[in-house]
Design a protein around this motif. Structure first.
Motif, PDB file in Angstrom:
ATOM      1  N   LEU A 191       0.836  -1.206   0.000  1.00 29.88           N
ATOM      2  CA  LEU A 191       0.000   0.000   0.000  1.00 29.88           C
ATOM      3  C   LEU A 191       0.870   1.255   0.000  1.00 29.88           C
ATOM      4  N   ASN A 192       0.379   2.279  -0.658  1.00 34.90           N
ATOM      5  CA  ASN A 192       1.080   3.574  -0.596  1.00 34.90           C
ATOM      6  C   ASN A 192       0.423   4.524   0.394  1.00 34.90           C
ATOM      7  N   ASP A 193      -0.657   4.059   1.051  1.00 34.57           N
ATOM      8  CA  ASP A 193      -1.349   4.851   2.063  1.00 34.57           C
ATOM      9  C   ASP A 193      -2.168   3.892   2.915  1.00 34.57           C
ATOM     10  N   THR A 194      -2.579   4.349   4.081  1.00 36.33           N
ATOM     11  CA  THR A 194      -3.394   3.513   4.953  1.00 36.33           C
ATOM     12  C   THR A 194      -4.724   3.182   4.281  1.00 36.33           C
ATOM     13  N   MET A 195      -5.116   1.889   4.386  1.00 39.69           N
ATOM     14  CA  MET A 195      -6.367   1.443   3.780  1.00 39.69           C
ATOM     15  C   MET A 195      -7.264   0.849   4.871  1.00 39.69           C
ATOM     16  N   LYS A 196      -8.495   1.298   4.921  1.00 41.32           N
ATOM     17  CA  LYS A 196      -9.463   0.750   5.861  1.00 41.32           C
ATOM     18  C   LYS A 196     -10.102  -0.483   5.233  1.00 41.32           C
ATOM     19  N   ILE A 197     -10.026  -1.615   5.963  1.00 41.00           N
ATOM     20  CA  ILE A 197     -10.540  -2.869   5.411  1.00 41.00           C
ATOM     21  C   ILE A 197     -11.389  -3.580   6.457  1.00 41.00           C
ATOM     22  N   ARG A 198     -12.276  -4.417   5.949  1.00 41.31           N
ATOM     23  CA  ARG A 198     -13.023  -5.306   6.838  1.00 41.31           C
ATOM     24  C   ARG A 198     -12.212  -6.573   7.097  1.00 41.31           C
TER      25      ARG A 198
ATOM     26  N   GLU B 157     -21.174 -29.856 -13.534  1.00 41.65           N
ATOM     27  CA  GLU B 157     -20.061 -29.393 -12.695  1.00 41.65           C
ATOM     28  C   GLU B 157     -19.792 -30.379 -11.569  1.00 41.65           C
ATOM     29  N   GLU B 158     -18.540 -30.401 -11.130  1.00 45.05           N
ATOM     30  CA  GLU B 158     -18.128 -31.133  -9.926  1.00 45.05           C
ATOM     31  C   GLU B 158     -17.254 -30.211  -9.095  1.00 45.05           C
ATOM     32  N   GLU B 159     -17.410 -30.269  -7.798  1.00 45.10           N
ATOM     33  CA  GLU B 159     -16.534 -29.519  -6.897  1.00 45.10           C
ATOM     34  C   GLU B 159     -15.785 -30.513  -6.022  1.00 45.10           C
ATOM     35  N   TYR B 160     -14.450 -30.410  -5.994  1.00 42.53           N
ATOM     36  CA  TYR B 160     -13.617 -31.350  -5.250  1.00 42.53           C
ATOM     37  C   TYR B 160     -13.254 -30.828  -3.859  1.00 42.53           C
ATOM     38  N   PHE B 161     -13.059 -29.540  -3.746  1.00 44.07           N
ATOM     39  CA  PHE B 161     -12.858 -28.928  -2.439  1.00 44.07           C
ATOM     40  C   PHE B 161     -13.056 -27.428  -2.583  1.00 44.07           C
ATOM     41  N   LYS B 162     -13.372 -26.797  -1.487  1.00 35.50           N
ATOM     42  CA  LYS B 162     -13.471 -25.340  -1.424  1.00 35.50           C
ATOM     43  C   LYS B 162     -13.259 -24.958   0.024  1.00 35.50           C
ATOM     44  N   THR B 163     -12.203 -24.211   0.277  1.00 30.37           N
ATOM     45  CA  THR B 163     -11.871 -23.841   1.653  1.00 30.37           C
ATOM     46  C   THR B 163     -11.407 -22.391   1.693  1.00 30.37           C
ATOM     47  N   SER B 164     -11.685 -21.714   2.799  1.00 30.49           N
ATOM     48  CA  SER B 164     -11.334 -20.294   2.940  1.00 30.49           C
ATOM     49  C   SER B 164     -10.554 -20.068   4.220  1.00 30.49           C
ATOM     50  N   PHE B 165      -9.632 -19.103   4.172  1.00 28.08           N
ATOM     51  CA  PHE B 165      -8.814 -18.711   5.316  1.00 28.08           C
ATOM     52  C   PHE B 165      -8.959 -17.211   5.533  1.00 28.08           C
ATOM     53  N   LEU B 166      -9.010 -16.805   6.788  1.00 28.08           N
ATOM     54  CA  LEU B 166      -8.988 -15.392   7.124  1.00 28.08           C
ATOM     55  C   LEU B 166      -7.544 -14.996   7.399  1.00 28.08           C
ATOM     56  N   LEU B 167      -7.004 -14.100   6.588  1.00 24.25           N
ATOM     57  CA  LEU B 167      -5.607 -13.694   6.728  1.00 24.25           C
ATOM     58  C   LEU B 167      -5.432 -12.453   7.589  1.00 24.25           C
ATOM     59  N   ALA B 168      -6.453 -11.602   7.635  1.00 27.80           N
ATOM     60  CA  ALA B 168      -6.389 -10.389   8.457  1.00 27.80           C
ATOM     61  C   ALA B 168      -7.805  -9.872   8.660  1.00 27.80           C
ATOM     62  N   GLY B 169      -8.023  -9.138   9.757  1.00 27.54           N
ATOM     63  CA  GLY B 169      -9.329  -8.537  10.011  1.00 27.54           C
ATOM     64  C   GLY B 169     -10.364  -9.554  10.445  1.00 27.54           C
ATOM     65  N   ARG B 170     -11.566  -9.450   9.901  1.00 26.68           N
ATOM     66  CA  ARG B 170     -12.672 -10.326  10.302  1.00 26.68           C
ATOM     67  C   ARG B 170     -13.449 -10.762   9.063  1.00 26.68           C
ATOM     68  N   TRP B 171     -14.257 -11.821   9.264  1.00 25.26           N
ATOM     69  CA  TRP B 171     -15.134 -12.274   8.190  1.00 25.26           C
ATOM     70  C   TRP B 171     -16.223 -11.230   7.927  1.00 25.26           C
ATOM     71  N   ASN B 172     -16.761 -11.266   6.742  1.00 28.21           N
ATOM     72  CA  ASN B 172     -17.751 -10.279   6.328  1.00 28.21           C
ATOM     73  C   ASN B 172     -18.994 -10.298   7.212  1.00 28.21           C
ATOM     74  N   ASP B 173     -19.407 -11.491   7.674  1.00 30.82           N
ATOM     75  CA  ASP B 173     -20.634 -11.592   8.461  1.00 30.82           C
ATOM     76  C   ASP B 173     -20.388 -11.587   9.965  1.00 30.82           C
ATOM     77  N   GLU B 174     -19.134 -11.321  10.386  1.00 32.95           N
ATOM     78  CA  GLU B 174     -18.812 -11.269  11.804  1.00 32.95           C
ATOM     79  C   GLU B 174     -18.961  -9.845  12.332  1.00 32.95           C
ATOM     80  N   PRO B 175     -19.442  -9.695  13.557  1.00 35.41           N
ATOM     81  CA  PRO B 175     -19.471  -8.346  14.151  1.00 35.41           C
ATOM     82  C   PRO B 175     -18.056  -7.897  14.517  1.00 35.41           C
TER      83      PRO B 175
END
Length: 352
Positions: free
Chosen positions: A32-39, A72-90
């Motif tokens: 980043l070249n400046d502070t960014m506000k993120i969820r 279609e076939e889905e073999y796997f789908k997984t998510s990791f939180l790297l920083a901040g919080r999940w979208n649906d978390e308070p």
């Protein structure tokens, strides 16, 4: 890109190719070249297969309609939180300061996965997508693919070490008179190969017709079956070939231990995938002059990636490197939120 200078997903391997069960490791880099506000910053890894094609169908009264066929076939789908919080978390949003930030990740692939594949009507695809979620603003996404290679051990394939042979004849018609036949004996040294090995071709072509034979060719062919919910589509392509020239009337021509080198290919069967199947064959095509169909012979082969142990090593063939272009490359963008007839040992055809 405003405040975002760099946003990429990279892997710890220079060539991101993995076997089922291996860990996929890498990192997400945000500069980043400046502070960014993120969820939050989240990473999603996914493996899936998809087939799709369209066909024109008659709709009566001389009209037609376009029908779509897909699965279609889905073999796997997984998510990791790297920083901040999940979208649906308070919780509160965070301020990511200017500078370079790296977020490592690791994920063990499932033990049963099909190999990566891209074809005319479908694919097996694996990728990692990272999303920077921002309050009251567009999200940023970075996507990059990786490859999976399932093992196909030729030592476990019963037919891999066995040679194959086929004989076939064809009588050519010339107006109301039939000429003598053209015939061919076609054989290969074994039925199992890995990319880089050479298929040893032997053939005897006898021309007892009253025409010349213009040419004879040998192809390594890939046949793909795409299975949608209600239909199956077949696609075939040539992946390697050799060619010989004319054969005069009354002559016999020989292919003596010719080498057809196997290029980089997806292993046979595409194990683990239900909606796509891949098979390979070697085809001898004899082309007579005049208005008549070719004499064609097929021998099935198995393409693996673990070579046979009890086969004498061949001298290394000279093959040209093939560059792999993944279906999707690392990007950053803004978002608001024909089957052939069965093989047989002997076949005699008497019509053109």
């Amino acid at each position: 890109m405003g405040k975002l200078d760099v946003f990429v997903v990279t892997y710890s391997k220079e060539r991101p190719v993995y076997f089922p069960g291996q860990p996929v490791q890498g990192q997400v880099t945000v500069e980043l070249n400046d502070t960014m506000k993120i969820r939050g910053i989240r990473l999603r890894l996914k493996g899936m297969a998809r087939v799709h094609w369209t066909e024109r169908k008659s709709s009566g009264s001389g009209g037609s309609r376009t029908e779509h066929f897909s699965a279609e076939e889905e073999y796997f789908k997984t998510s990791f939180l790297l920083a901040g919080r999940w979208n649906d978390e308070p919780g509160q949003d965070i301020n990511l300061p200017a500078g370079r930030h790296t977020f490592p990740f690791s994920y063990n692939l499932p033990s049963q996965l099909p190999s990566s594949f891209v074809g005319d009507c479908g694919l097996v695809h694996y990728d990692a997508k990272c999303t920077i979620e921002k309050p009251w603003n567009f999200n940023n996404e970075a996507i990059t693919s990786f490859r999976v290679q399932n093992r196909l051990d030729l030592n476990r394939e019963r037919k891999a070490t066995k040679p194959a042979h086929l004989s076939k004849s064809k009588t050519l018609c010339c107006w109301c008179c039939a000429s003598g036949p053209i015939s061919a004996n076609f054989s290969i040294d074994r039925q199992g190969y890995v990319p880089g090995e050479a298929i040893i071709i032997n053939a005897e072509i006898e021309n007892l017709s009253n025409r010349i034979i213009k040419k004879s060719k040998v192809f390594l062919k890939e046949e793909v079956e795409y299975h949608a919910t209600t239909e199956t589509k077949f696609k075939m392509r040539d992946v390697a070939k050799l060619k010989h020239g004319e054969i005069s009337q009354g002559e016999t021509h020989y292919w003596n231990d010719e080498q057809l080198v196997v290029p980089p290919l997806t292993p046979s069967y595409l194990k683990g995938c239900i909606i796509i199947n891949i098979t390979y064959s070697v085809m001898l095509d004899v082309t007579p002059a005049g208005p008549c169909s070719d004499l064609v012979l097929y021998l099935s082969v198995i393409i693996g990636n673990i070579p046979l142990q009890d086969v004498v090593a061949q001298p290394p063939p000279i093959i040209r490197p093939v560059a792999y272009t993944p279906p999707s490359t690392a990007v950053s963008r803004r978002t608001k939120n024909g089957s052939r007839p069965p093989r047989m040992s002997v076949y005699i055809e008497t019509s053109c």
